[in-house]
Write a protein that holds these residues in place. Structure first.
Motif, PDB file in Angstrom:
ATOM      1  N   THR A  20       0.858  -1.179   0.000  1.00 52.64           N
ATOM      2  CA  THR A  20       0.000   0.000   0.000  1.00 52.64           C
ATOM      3  C   THR A  20       0.894   1.228   0.000  1.00 52.64           C
ATOM      4  N   THR A  22       0.643   5.521   0.260  1.00 56.39           N
ATOM      5  CA  THR A  22      -0.149   6.716   0.498  1.00 56.39           C
ATOM      6  C   THR A  22       0.767   7.924   0.519  1.00 56.39           C
ATOM      7  N   PRO A  32      -4.340   8.048  -0.921  1.00 55.10           N
ATOM      8  CA  PRO A  32      -3.998   6.654  -1.226  1.00 55.10           C
ATOM      9  C   PRO A  32      -3.790   6.458  -2.722  1.00 55.10           C
ATOM     10  N   ASP A  35      -3.311   0.127  -3.083  1.00 51.05           N
ATOM     11  CA  ASP A  35      -4.004  -0.494  -1.969  1.00 51.05           C
ATOM     12  C   ASP A  35      -3.865  -2.014  -2.031  1.00 51.05           C
TER      13      ASP A  35
END
Length: 452
Positions: A20, A22, A32, A35
């Motif tokens: 992930t 961000t 974000p 994911d």
């Protein structure tokens, strides 16, 4: 094309587990981009990362190369977690990234010099890579003396000279003209099939569906905002691949259907799973962040609808692309715009014009403008937001900074600017608002509120 499964007989070079990523916006909000990505790149395969703008393809590539760290999850090279740039990965970029004051040979030697390779060995390996990629005789030329295709060849030579485990390519052909790009793709396939390229695997980022089907053994299709792996597909076609065969066209249609049918399928699946209870829960309204504007001009949109109408009102995207001598993915922004504005619907790899689309296409310029204005103000969230904000403001004037600040909550600075520029063009065409580029100011046009 079938769903891919890991091959236990192949050694894994790079693997991502729950990756992930961000980023932070200027006002401190979390943005974000990726994911929960799980994927692997094995020896002996070419893998394509395919997705629209905003799917995080390039960010994922850089995470896998160890150039940026994931916010959570791990990236491993040969089973060992990466904490810095991967020692077994070389990259080719869209922008060529050559140093203009160095010759072709010196640019190719750079990566070897960074690894501490001696001068004599550097020269021998650089000349071999230059010859392999078809630039023999241009060793002493400077980048300014080369065409775009030749400069990209230098980029390939610089990557191949280190004999990496994995060659990563980020949209390597998108800055080239069609014929040059096709030639380079064919040569790359030839080197790969002839086992002349000193690499064990290739990972390519592309937005081009046909390019992915031409090159890849596996295609990972990413959804957008944030990027998730929507589908993993295996390409069972022998190389070299012929675009004109029914099998190739069917694969392109399949991938296109995944890209364009994502939201509709997810809504249908959610409705089926939730049943009547879902109807009691109000659906979240589309916003400028969740529903960005496609990069499509009004003229291009109108042209697509006219072509579609001339073909009977419903047609496959591959057939329309053939008619226009474009590639299928060149049509994606126009198709997205037509669907967003309610002028067309898509089902799989087919598009059908709606009654609103027929009305817009048949109208003269004076009639088409208010039709476009009405649909844009009601269905395009950013256009609607601008009109609503101007209508609610005394004097009906606002500076662009307000909208840019709001857009940066969901996009990086460049994409926020692109989104606002599209909204400016759409709003001006529909005579919803004017925009003063010198002052960066929006002004509501009289009667624009009626379009809401």
């Amino acid at each position: 094309m079938t769903t891919a499964t890991p091959d236990p007989t192949r050694s894994t070079i790079v693997a991502a587990d729950g990756v992930t990523k961000t980023f932070s916006t200027p006002d401190g909000r979390a943005l974000p981009v990726l994911d929960d990505i799980d994927m692997r790149l094995d020896e002996g395969e070419i893998v394509a990362l395919l997705g629209k703008s905003g799917s995080g393809k390039s960010t994922l590539l850089r995470c896998l190369a160890g150039l940026i760290a994931p916010s959570s999850g791990t990236v491993a090279y040969r089973g060992a977690p990466l904490t810095a740039a991967s020692p077994g990965v070389a990259m080719v970029f869209q922008s060529f990234a050559l140093l203009p004051w160095l010759t072709v040979q010196q640019n190719v030697e750079l990566s070897l010099q960074a690894r501490g390779v001696g001068e004599v060995e550097r020269r021998e390996r650089a000349l071999k890579a230059i010859d392999l990629i078809g630039l023999d005789g241009f060793e002493g030329a400077y980048p300014k003396e080369l065409s775009g295709g030749m400069r990209q060849r230098v980029g390939f030579a610089r990557a191949l000279v280190v004999e990496p485990d994995a060659l990563f390519m980020d949209e390597p052909f998108s800055a080239l003209d069609v014929l040059t790009a096709e030639n380079l793709r064919n040569e790359l396939v030839g080197l790969w099939e002839g086992h002349e390229a000193p690499v064990k695997s290739v990972l390519i980022v592309t937005h081009n569906i046909e390019e992915a089907v031409l090159l890849a053994d596996r295609i990972l299709v990413l959804s957008a905002n944030p990027g998730r792996i929507r589908a993993e597909l295996k390409v069972d076609l022998a190389r070299p691949r012929d675009r004109r065969t029914p099998q190739f066209e069917a694969l392109v249609d399949t991938v296109y259907g995944i890209l364009t049918g994502r939201e509709e399928r997810e809504e249908r699946e959610a409705a089926a799973a939730a049943g009547a209870a879902e109807a009691a829960v109000p659906r979240q309204a589309a916003t400028p962040i969740t529903t960005p504007l496609p990069q499509a001009s009004v003229g291009g949109l109108a042209g697509l609808l006219e072509i579609l109408l001339s073909m009977g009102g419903e047609e496959g995207l591959a057939e329309i692309a053939d008619e226009l001598n474009f590639e299928v993915d060149d049509l994606l922004p126009l198709v997205d715009a037509a669907v967003l504005l309610g002028f067309a619907n898509t089902a799989g790899a087919r598009i059908a014009i709606t009654e609103a689309g027929r009305e817009f296409t048949a109208a003269d310029i004076l009639t088409s403008k208010p039709l476009f204005a009405r649909n844009a103000a009601r269905r395009a969230p950013l256009v609607r937001a601008v009109v609503q904000a101007l209508a609610a403001t005394e004097g009906h004037k606002l500076r662009e900074d307000l909208f840019l600040d709001l857009l940066r909550r969901g996009f990086d600075g460049d994409e926020a600017r692109r989104q606002l520029d599209i909204a400016i063009v759409w709003g001006r065409y529909g005579e919803l608002y004017d925009y003063d580029a010198d002052d960066g100011e929006f002004v509501l046009e009289p009667g624009a509120e009626a379009a809401l």
